[in-house]
Design a protein around this motif. Sequence first.
Motif, mmCIF file in Angstrom:
data_model
loop_
_atom_site.group_PDB
_atom_site.id
_atom_site.type_symbol
_atom_site.label_atom_id
_atom_site.label_comp_id
_atom_site.label_asym_id
_atom_site.label_seq_id
_atom_site.Cartn_x
_atom_site.Cartn_y
_atom_site.Cartn_z
ATOM 1 N N GLU A 1 -7.061 5.310 2.423
ATOM 2 C CA GLU A 1 -7.586 4.933 1.105
ATOM 3 C C GLU A 1 -7.088 5.933 0.070
ATOM 4 O O GLU A 1 -6.860 7.099 0.378
ATOM 5 C CB GLU A 1 -9.122 4.952 1.119
ATOM 6 N N ARG A 2 -7.000 5.452 -1.167
ATOM 7 C CA ARG A 2 -6.505 6.323 -2.231
ATOM 8 C C ARG A 2 -7.323 7.611 -2.351
ATOM 9 O O ARG A 2 -6.768 8.701 -2.465
ATOM 10 C CB ARG A 2 -6.531 5.554 -3.563
ATOM 11 N N ARG B 1 0.844 -1.213 0.000
ATOM 12 C CA ARG B 1 0.000 0.000 0.000
ATOM 13 C C ARG B 1 0.868 1.247 0.000
ATOM 14 O O ARG B 1 0.597 2.206 -0.728
ATOM 15 C CB ARG B 1 -0.887 0.051 1.254
#
Length: 403
Positions: free
Chosen positions: A386-387, A316
């Motif tokens: 989160e993106r 990630r």
Amino acid sequence: MVISEISRTDAQIAETEATVAHNYAPLPVVIERGEGAWGTDVEGRRYLDLLAAYSALNFGHRHPRLVAAAHSQLDQLTLTSRAFHNDLLGTFAAELASLCGMDVVLPMNTGAEAVETAIKLARKWGYERKGVPADRATIVVMGGNFHGRTTTIVSFSDDPVARDGFGPFTPGFLRVPFGDAAAVEAAIDDDTVAVLLEPIQGEAGVIIPPDGFLREVRRVCSERDVLMLADEIQSGLGRTGRTFACDHEAVVPDVYILGKALGGGIVPLSAVVARREMMEVFQPGVHGSTFGGNPLACAVGLEVIAMLRTGEFQARAAALGVVLADTLASFSDARVSGFRARGLWAGIDVVGRTGREVCEGLARRGVLAKDTHGATIRLAPPLVIERHELEWALEQLRDELAA
Ligand SMILES: *Cc1c(COP(=O)(O)O)cnc(C)c1O
């Protein structure tokens, strides 16, 4: 005259200012609750946490796996001291040593304690194994270093704010420019026992050394029989997209110094990890810590290691790190004079305003970040971000810089 009711935020800040030593200057935000990448303040406002407690919250606030591990251990056993064994310390140490490709772990609590432990290890190793004459050992350190706040550690800092007024200082340290392998080599003599460095300097503003620097230091240390001590307290455990920042140059130090994220954002947990033959300089009574290796910390640390073993967090950080670096590269030069990024970690130099002013503006927009050294903003989002959250936060930063 209408006397408006004082807000809970202002009341909390006033009480803190009145009763807590002013050794920090926090942003005027009072967090009451955290979950994942988010914190909520006492008035119910939400903030995306892009500091993550200087990387101690790599897994975010209250990660369910870590909270569950802590809860179940709270019902079992919390502390024995090292006067007795506990049922988790050996397992924790075996797992951590294996994660590091090493043999033996010495558990402590805070990062500064682990750095102190590594300094003691290097000196004792130097006297007992390398044959350095008594009290002559030197350790080579880097300009711009940050290794903690004890009197010995600030002795070799070059930051006047951290240092001034705290002498007399501990001798035995030689400082060279960070990133200059030739200067490291030149500083080494027969009395040198170690080179101590952060593979990436966090506090200094996420300073990444030139490619090849860590490999060169590794080579020189091996050739000259000097220990390479890597302080990965902030750079390690997934932050840069690899388990350790040293991994980017395929370098294995003699000693890893770990802390911050090792305690999962729940307990202070630090460690020195090394090969057996080096760690053997520590015999009973020579060094210790009342809380070091306590079973509550071990339970959380074991879960942290299990999570890192999946590789998910490193992946990630690497993938979102591309988003972070690409977005920062797209910012206009007018407000940013430079930036450095590796994994989910960035230092951004702003112009025209102080880093503090930008961080205050960001907080009003619902994003928490921290300035360092005046004009630099450090971003170290939790690796669970989160993106779309990261993209939103970077939009806030872009808007704030343009404001
Ligand atoms: C934070 C930090 C330390 C000190 O850790 P504490 O837990 O605050 O004592 C040491 N080295 C590095 C690289 C750090 O980022």
